[in-house]
Design an enzyme around this catalytic site. Structure first.
Site, PDB file in Angstrom:
ATOM      1  NE  ARG A 123      -3.812  -2.015   2.449  1.00  0.00           N
ATOM      2  CZ  ARG A 123      -4.268  -2.555   3.583  1.00  0.00           C
ATOM      3  NH1 ARG A 123      -3.874  -2.076   4.750  1.00  0.00           N
ATOM      4  NH2 ARG A 123      -5.125  -3.546   3.547  1.00  0.00           N
ATOM      5  CB  CYS A 152     -11.245  -2.654   6.516  1.00  0.00           C
ATOM      6  SG  CYS A 152     -10.275  -3.398   7.829  1.00  0.00           S
ATOM      7  CB  SER A 182     -15.541 -10.400  10.224  1.00  0.00           C
ATOM      8  OG  SER A 182     -16.128  -9.117  10.191  1.00  0.00           O
ATOM      9  CG  HIS A 267     -13.936  -2.187  10.852  1.00  0.00           C
ATOM     10  ND1 HIS A 267     -14.202  -3.368  11.506  1.00  0.00           N
ATOM     11  CD2 HIS A 267     -12.723  -2.362  10.239  1.00  0.00           C
ATOM     12  CE1 HIS A 267     -13.213  -4.232  11.302  1.00  0.00           C
ATOM     13  NE2 HIS A 267     -12.307  -3.645  10.533  1.00  0.00           N
TER      14      HIS A 267
HETATM   15  N1  LIG Z   1     -11.153  -9.197   7.014  1.00  0.00           N
HETATM   16  C1  LIG Z   1     -11.230  -7.918   6.682  1.00  0.00           C
HETATM   17  O1  LIG Z   1     -12.151  -7.203   7.107  1.00  0.00           O
HETATM   18  C2  LIG Z   1     -10.199  -7.294   5.782  1.00  0.00           C
HETATM   19  C3  LIG Z   1     -10.429  -5.999   5.299  1.00  0.00           C
HETATM   20  C4  LIG Z   1      -9.477  -5.396   4.457  1.00  0.00           C
HETATM   21  C5  LIG Z   1      -8.335  -6.094   4.113  1.00  0.00           C
HETATM   22  N2  LIG Z   1      -8.120  -7.339   4.610  1.00  0.00           N
HETATM   23  C6  LIG Z   1      -6.911  -8.043   4.190  1.00  0.00           C
HETATM   24  O2  LIG Z   1      -7.292  -9.012   3.210  1.00  0.00           O
HETATM   25  C7  LIG Z   1      -6.451 -10.161   3.310  1.00  0.00           C
HETATM   26  C8  LIG Z   1      -7.330 -11.391   3.555  1.00  0.00           C
HETATM   27  O3  LIG Z   1      -8.024 -11.200   4.773  1.00  0.00           O
HETATM   28  P1  LIG Z   1      -9.102 -12.215   5.347  1.00  0.00           P
HETATM   29  O4  LIG Z   1      -9.750 -11.493   6.451  1.00  0.00           O
HETATM   30  O5  LIG Z   1      -9.937 -12.768   4.258  1.00  0.00           O
HETATM   31  O6  LIG Z   1      -8.162 -13.375   5.943  1.00  0.00           O
HETATM   32  P2  LIG Z   1      -8.511 -14.916   6.213  1.00  0.00           P
HETATM   33  O7  LIG Z   1      -9.960 -15.091   6.473  1.00  0.00           O
HETATM   34  O8  LIG Z   1      -7.540 -15.357   7.237  1.00  0.00           O
HETATM   35  O9  LIG Z   1      -8.150 -15.627   4.811  1.00  0.00           O
HETATM   36  C9  LIG Z   1      -6.821 -15.717   4.325  1.00  0.00           C
HETATM   37  C10 LIG Z   1      -6.847 -16.422   2.989  1.00  0.00           C
HETATM   38  O10 LIG Z   1      -5.509 -16.471   2.461  1.00  0.00           O
HETATM   39  C11 LIG Z   1      -5.203 -17.829   2.131  1.00  0.00           C
HETATM   40  N3  LIG Z   1      -3.761 -18.063   2.221  1.00  0.00           N
HETATM   41  C12 LIG Z   1      -2.967 -17.964   3.299  1.00  0.00           C
HETATM   42  N4  LIG Z   1      -1.691 -18.279   2.977  1.00  0.00           N
HETATM   43  C13 LIG Z   1      -1.699 -18.594   1.664  1.00  0.00           C
HETATM   44  C14 LIG Z   1      -0.711 -19.011   0.734  1.00  0.00           C
HETATM   45  N5  LIG Z   1       0.565 -19.178   1.106  1.00  0.00           N
HETATM   46  N6  LIG Z   1      -1.073 -19.250  -0.557  1.00  0.00           N
HETATM   47  C15 LIG Z   1      -2.345 -19.094  -0.944  1.00  0.00           C
HETATM   48  N7  LIG Z   1      -3.345 -18.691  -0.116  1.00  0.00           N
HETATM   49  C16 LIG Z   1      -3.019 -18.453   1.171  1.00  0.00           C
HETATM   50  C17 LIG Z   1      -6.026 -18.671   3.103  1.00  0.00           C
HETATM   51  O11 LIG Z   1      -6.157 -19.982   2.585  1.00  0.00           O
HETATM   52  P3  LIG Z   1      -6.487 -21.258   3.529  1.00  0.00           P
HETATM   53  O12 LIG Z   1      -7.971 -21.195   3.802  1.00  0.00           O
HETATM   54  O13 LIG Z   1      -6.136 -22.415   2.654  1.00  0.00           O
HETATM   55  O14 LIG Z   1      -5.656 -21.115   4.749  1.00  0.00           O
HETATM   56  C18 LIG Z   1      -7.333 -17.870   3.067  1.00  0.00           C
HETATM   57  O15 LIG Z   1      -8.047 -18.192   1.885  1.00  0.00           O
HETATM   58  C19 LIG Z   1      -5.480  -9.874   4.461  1.00  0.00           C
HETATM   59  O16 LIG Z   1      -4.287  -9.349   3.954  1.00  0.00           O
HETATM   60  C20 LIG Z   1      -6.207  -8.822   5.278  1.00  0.00           C
HETATM   61  O17 LIG Z   1      -5.331  -7.999   6.011  1.00  0.00           O
HETATM   62  C21 LIG Z   1      -9.026  -7.973   5.424  1.00  0.00           C
END
Ligand SMILES: NC(=O)c1ccc[n+]([C@@H]2O[C@H](COP(=O)([O-])OP(=O)(O)OC[C@H]3O[C@@H](n4cnc5c(N)ncnc54)[C@H](OP(=O)(O)O)[C@@H]3O)[C@@H](O)[C@H]2O)c1
Length: 357
Positions: A123, A152, A182, A267
């Site tokens: 970013r 977010c 979440s 949020h």
């Molecule tokens: N949650 C939010 O509100 C939010 C908002 C803005 C931005 N983000 C960002 O968006 C990203 C995802 O967030 P999330 O909340 O969805 O996280 P999450 O629920 O923990 O999901 C992470 C995902 O990444 C996959 N992953 C992890 N290591 C990997 C690898 N080496 N190769 C391929 N896939 C891999 C996981 O697969 P498995 O299921 O196989 O482990 C899962 O599908 C993060 O960087 C987070 O900071 C999140």
């Protein structure tokens, strides 16, 4: 409304996703996470064909997405450092942890794939635009290959702040956040659910490790991510840096406190600001009423996360004059951080770009 974000539900092109976009081969990496699943639901709702989607995570699996529980297959990403895993891919959304995106994003972009990264890894790179389409979508005119989606909380605060910045120059912003479970991904949500079950005297029903620093159910945790030696949390650092970059105000004074609250989705932010000169709350209200992506909430006790969940808008209310001079103002904003703070904003970025193959 700027030309960089299309209205939800526009006939034939929800969120601006046109027939040209539907012809793209789209990879969603991190498809099994909280953000990945939401993005898939939005893509299907926007009419993207199932055979135009390639879903990757760390493992093989099946997902059931959206109200029709569309069955999709998941496969493991083999390598972070080559684009060989994504043959024929035109566009990749990286819904992955930062350490994955840091390597994979530049690799895919160098291979000619357009990449929208939702992690924090890229970013603040000066050559990577950080985009909220309603605010700085004009930066997409240069057709960048690698684009970052903001934090977010930042995206939710930035949208109303950008409207105010158009009325008078922002000088100082104080943000206090109330962030949903979440926001820490699928593990955050299952941890809160398991703790709430325990509180109700039921079996915990989840063995997933908690991503939180303390028990969240019936609690408030007043720091998100690591806290540095100055006492500033990683989330607070991101809000300051990213707000300055998105609003193109490198000298903007930003102070924040970020807290995790036992809410599933959305949020909330309490924002106290000061502009140069004067700011009339009635003018602010009128400008927010017309602004794309924002819904003005006139309820004296709103907006609230429960009622704002799964909506596209940033809901803004409690607008009132501040007591720190005629340029000071306060408001409260709530947004579904998995939508506008992540999946929806990323889809809007892709929709605002030409559908290049
Ligand atoms: N949650 C939010 O509100 C939010 C908002 C803005 C931005 N983000 C960002 O968006 C990203 C995802 O967030 P999330 O909340 O969805 O996280 P999450 O629920 O923990 O999901 C992470 C995902 O990444 C996959 N992953 C992890 N290591 C990997 C690898 N080496 N190769 C391929 N896939 C891999 C996981 O697969 P498995 O299921 O196989 O482990 C899962 O599908 C993060 O960087 C987070 O900071 C999140």
């Amino acid at each position: 409304m700027t030309s960089f974000v299309a209205a939800t539900g526009r006939e034939g092109a929800p969120w601006g996703w046109t027939d040209e976009h539907r012809r793209l081969q789209v990879a969603v990496v991190g498809a099994s996470g909280a953000v990945g699943e939401e993005l898939l639901a939005l893509l299907l709702a926007a009419g993207h064909p199932v055979d135009g989607l390639d879903l990757l995570a760390r493992r093989y699996g099946k997902l059931e997405i959206g109200p029709e529980r569309t069955k999709l297959s998941l496969r493991p990403l083999e390598s972070l450092s080559t684009a060989n895993d994504l043959p024929g891919c035109d566009l990749a959304f990286l819904c992955t942890p930062s350490e994955v995106s840091r390597v994979l994003g530049p690799t895919l972009a160098e291979a000619g794939i357009r990449v929208i990264d939702l992690s924090s890894a890229l970013r603040m790179r000066s050559d990577v635009p950080l985009i909220v389409p309603e605010i700085n979508g004009d930066e997409l005119r240069a057709r960048p290959r690698l684009i970052a989606n903001p934090n977010c909380t930042t995206a939710i605060a930035a949208l109303p702040l950008s409207v105010i910045q158009r009325l008078a120059r922002l000088e100082e912003v104080i943000v206090v956040s109330y962030q949903a479970a979440s926001g820490a991904g699928a593990a955050g949500l299952s941890t809160l659910a398991a703790e709430a079950r325990e509180d109700a005297g039921l079996p915990r029903a989840s063995t997933a490790a908690s991503p939180f620093a303390a028990r969240l159910s019936r609690n408030v945790i007043p720091a998100i991510a690591e806290v540095d030696e100055q006492g500033i949390s990683g989330e607070e650092q991101k809000i300051s840096e990213e707000l300055r970059k998105i609003l193109r105000l490198p000298k903007l004074l930003v102070e924040s406190t970020t807290a995790r609250v036992p809410v599933e989705r959305c949020h909330s932010v309490a924002v106290h600001l000061r502009v140069r000169g004067e700011l009339d709350p009635a003018r602010v209200r009128a400008a927010l009423r017309e602004a794309p992506g924002i819904r003005l909430d006139e309820d004296p006790h709103g907006p609230r996360p429960l009622e704002s969940a799964r909506t596209d808008a940033v809901h803004v209310g409690r607008i009132r004059a501040g007591s720190r001079g005629p340029g000071s103002l306060c408001f409260f904003a709530v947004g579904d951080q998995i939508r506008k703070g992540a999946a929806l904003n990323a889809l809007q970025i892709a929709a605002a770009l030409p559908a290049e193959r």
